[in-house]
Design a protein around this motif. Structure first.
Motif, PDB file in Angstrom:
ATOM      1  N   GLU A   1      45.714  44.336  37.999  1.00  0.00           N
ATOM      2  CA  GLU A   1      46.110  44.534  39.316  1.00  0.00           C
ATOM      3  C   GLU A   1      45.856  45.702  39.927  1.00  0.00           C
ATOM      4  OE1 GLU A   1      49.959  42.663  39.992  1.00  0.00           O
ATOM      5  OE2 GLU A   1      49.448  40.745  39.386  1.00  0.00           O
ATOM      6  N   GLU A   2      46.083  46.968  38.862  1.00  0.00           N
ATOM      7  CA  GLU A   2      45.895  48.259  39.340  1.00  0.00           C
ATOM      8  C   GLU A   2      44.730  48.408  39.436  1.00  0.00           C
ATOM      9  OE1 GLU A   2      47.789  51.155  36.750  1.00  0.00           O
ATOM     10  OE2 GLU A   2      49.632  49.975  36.358  1.00  0.00           O
ATOM     11  N   LEU A   3      43.779  48.027  38.892  1.00  0.00           N
ATOM     12  CA  LEU A   3      42.396  48.294  38.686  1.00  0.00           C
ATOM     13  C   LEU A   3      41.664  47.848  40.099  1.00  0.00           C
ATOM     14  CD1 LEU A   3      41.110  47.201  35.196  1.00  0.00           C
ATOM     15  CD2 LEU A   3      40.954  49.549  36.206  1.00  0.00           C
ATOM     16  N   VAL A   4      42.225  46.477  40.735  1.00  0.00           N
ATOM     17  CA  VAL A   4      41.716  45.926  41.850  1.00  0.00           C
ATOM     18  C   VAL A   4      42.144  46.623  42.988  1.00  0.00           C
ATOM     19  CG1 VAL A   4      41.462  43.757  43.307  1.00  0.00           C
ATOM     20  CG2 VAL A   4      41.395  43.718  40.623  1.00  0.00           C
ATOM     21  N   THR A   5      43.390  47.111  42.940  1.00  0.00           N
ATOM     22  CA  THR A   5      43.899  47.880  43.963  1.00  0.00           C
ATOM     23  C   THR A   5      43.943  49.370  44.112  1.00  0.00           C
ATOM     24  OG1 THR A   5      46.268  48.040  42.880  1.00  0.00           O
ATOM     25  CG2 THR A   5      45.918  46.176  44.144  1.00  0.00           C
ATOM     26  N   ALA A   6      43.269  49.903  43.098  1.00  0.00           N
ATOM     27  CA  ALA A   6      42.799  51.337  42.966  1.00  0.00           C
ATOM     28  C   ALA A   6      41.820  51.770  43.928  1.00  0.00           C
ATOM     29  CB  ALA A   6      42.630  51.721  41.495  1.00  0.00           C
ATOM     30  N   ASN A   7      40.968  50.512  44.197  1.00  0.00           N
ATOM     31  CA  ASN A   7      39.943  50.826  45.516  1.00  0.00           C
ATOM     32  C   ASN A   7      38.816  51.780  44.870  1.00  0.00           C
ATOM     33  OD1 ASN A   7      39.307  49.714  47.680  1.00  0.00           O
ATOM     34  ND2 ASN A   7      40.050  51.171  48.870  1.00  0.00           N
ATOM     35  N   GLN A   8      38.579  51.770  43.462  1.00  0.00           N
ATOM     36  CA  GLN A   8      37.310  52.486  43.054  1.00  0.00           C
ATOM     37  C   GLN A   8      36.632  51.340  42.472  1.00  0.00           C
ATOM     38  OE1 GLN A   8      39.083  55.309  40.386  1.00  0.00           O
ATOM     39  NE2 GLN A   8      38.574  56.978  41.583  1.00  0.00           N
ATOM     40  N   SER A   9      35.218  51.389  42.832  1.00  0.00           N
ATOM     41  CA  SER A   9      34.173  50.195  42.367  1.00  0.00           C
ATOM     42  C   SER A   9      32.828  50.507  42.410  1.00  0.00           C
ATOM     43  CB  SER A   9      34.549  48.854  43.033  1.00  0.00           C
ATOM     44  OG  SER A   9      34.208  49.117  44.261  1.00  0.00           O
ATOM     45  N   VAL A  10      32.078  49.924  41.648  1.00  0.00           N
ATOM     46  CA  VAL A  10      30.697  50.231  41.475  1.00  0.00           C
ATOM     47  C   VAL A  10      30.146  48.939  41.634  1.00  0.00           C
ATOM     48  CG1 VAL A  10      28.723  51.094  40.186  1.00  0.00           C
ATOM     49  CG2 VAL A  10      30.827  52.398  40.271  1.00  0.00           C
ATOM     50  N   PHE A  11      28.898  48.541  42.309  1.00  0.00           N
ATOM     51  CA  PHE A  11      28.439  47.452  42.386  1.00  0.00           C
ATOM     52  C   PHE A  11      26.758  47.395  42.163  1.00  0.00           C
ATOM     53  CE2 PHE A  11      26.078  43.963  44.840  1.00  0.00           C
ATOM     54  CZ  PHE A  11      26.645  43.027  44.272  1.00  0.00           C
ATOM     55  N   VAL A  12      26.292  46.617  41.089  1.00  0.00           N
ATOM     56  CA  VAL A  12      24.975  46.388  40.843  1.00  0.00           C
ATOM     57  C   VAL A  12      24.980  44.749  40.471  1.00  0.00           C
ATOM     58  CG1 VAL A  12      23.186  46.707  39.213  1.00  0.00           C
ATOM     59  CG2 VAL A  12      24.653  48.660  39.868  1.00  0.00           C
ATOM     60  N   PHE A  13      24.224  44.271  41.409  1.00  0.00           N
ATOM     61  CA  PHE A  13      24.087  42.888  41.437  1.00  0.00           C
ATOM     62  C   PHE A  13      23.671  42.420  39.877  1.00  0.00           C
ATOM     63  CE2 PHE A  13      22.024  38.590  41.762  1.00  0.00           C
ATOM     64  CZ  PHE A  13      23.191  37.950  42.200  1.00  0.00           C
ATOM     65  N   PRO A  14      24.146  41.506  39.292  1.00  0.00           N
ATOM     66  CA  PRO A  14      25.406  40.449  39.779  1.00  0.00           C
ATOM     67  C   PRO A  14      26.732  40.874  39.206  1.00  0.00           C
ATOM     68  CG  PRO A  14      24.086  39.770  37.743  1.00  0.00           C
ATOM     69  CD  PRO A  14      23.648  41.373  38.049  1.00  0.00           C
ATOM     70  N   CYS A  15      27.019  42.030  39.023  1.00  0.00           N
ATOM     71  CA  CYS A  15      28.450  42.613  38.687  1.00  0.00           C
ATOM     72  C   CYS A  15      28.963  43.528  39.576  1.00  0.00           C
ATOM     73  CB  CYS A  15      28.378  43.296  37.152  1.00  0.00           C
ATOM     74  SG  CYS A  15      27.927  41.881  35.762  1.00  0.00           S
ATOM     75  N   LYS A  16      30.337  43.283  39.900  1.00  0.00           N
ATOM     76  CA  LYS A  16      31.048  44.372  40.657  1.00  0.00           C
ATOM     77  C   LYS A  16      32.017  44.990  39.478  1.00  0.00           C
ATOM     78  CE  LYS A  16      33.676  45.659  44.452  1.00  0.00           C
ATOM     79  NZ  LYS A  16      34.006  45.126  45.597  1.00  0.00           N
ATOM     80  N   CYS A  17      32.037  46.238  39.508  1.00  0.00           N
ATOM     81  CA  CYS A  17      32.982  46.902  38.386  1.00  0.00           C
ATOM     82  C   CYS A  17      34.130  47.825  39.188  1.00  0.00           C
ATOM     83  CB  CYS A  17      32.161  47.822  37.566  1.00  0.00           C
ATOM     84  SG  CYS A  17      33.005  48.932  36.317  1.00  0.00           S
ATOM     85  N   TYR A  18      35.080  47.213  38.882  1.00  0.00           N
ATOM     86  CA  TYR A  18      36.322  48.044  39.283  1.00  0.00           C
ATOM     87  C   TYR A  18      36.722  48.862  38.204  1.00  0.00           C
ATOM     88  CZ  TYR A  18      36.708  44.581  42.742  1.00  0.00           C
ATOM     89  OH  TYR A  18      36.694  43.480  43.842  1.00  0.00           O
ATOM     90  N   PHE A  19      37.180  50.120  38.371  1.00  0.00           N
ATOM     91  CA  PHE A  19      37.593  51.161  37.343  1.00  0.00           C
ATOM     92  C   PHE A  19      38.654  52.036  37.637  1.00  0.00           C
ATOM     93  CE2 PHE A  19      34.342  53.517  39.868  1.00  0.00           C
ATOM     94  CZ  PHE A  19      34.716  54.880  39.836  1.00  0.00           C
TER      95      PHE A  19
END
Length: 136
Positions: free
Chosen positions: A26-44
């Motif tokens: 939940e912290e990863l998703v709400t931290a609002n830091q992400s990278v997107f390269v189709f077909p994956c989205k990476c929350y970090f």
């Protein structure tokens, strides 16, 4: 004896590298830091503690109804991550004494062959590595 070009770095994907805590996810998703390269989205999330990088992989049930397909995609992602994590991501985090928690969400609508999945994973990890370098 190892063939030329293979270093002494272990390529194992150990149990301590997996995220099992729901609160951390939940912290990863709400931290609002992400990278997107189709077909994956990476929350970090970057943490200033020593240890190993941790990862969780998610494939939505609404996109792939059959568990066989979801498990296949997770295996492909895990293998591509396992083989390329040490080369791309580890060297940046080891030098700065930080570790990263990742949540990889598959957002594609079809299963890619392994060669394409690995190429996309390399792009994703490189993009993530650049973003981490900018945050120093």
């Amino acid at each position: 004896m190892q063939p030329d070009g293979v270093s002494d770095i272990s390529l194992k994907f150990s149990k301590k590298e997996r995220i099992t805590s729901h609160s951390l996810l939940e912290e990863l998703v709400t931290a609002n830091q992400s990278v997107f390269v189709f077909p994956c989205k990476c929350y970090f999330k970057i943490e200033n503690t020593e240890g190993c990088n941790k990862i969780a992989i998610a494939v939505p049930k609404r996109l792939f109804k059959r568990a066989v397909d979801r498990n296949r995609i997770k295996r492909l992602i895990r293998e591509a991550y396992r083989l390329n994590n040490k080369k791309i991501l580890k060297k940046n985090t080891l030098l700065s004494h930080r570790n990263i928690s990742l949540l990889l969400v598959f957002v594609g609508k079809e299963i890619l062959p392994y060669a394409q999945m690995e190429g996309k994973m390399i792009q994703l990890l490189s993009k993530l590595s650049e973003k981490i370098q900018c945050q120093k």
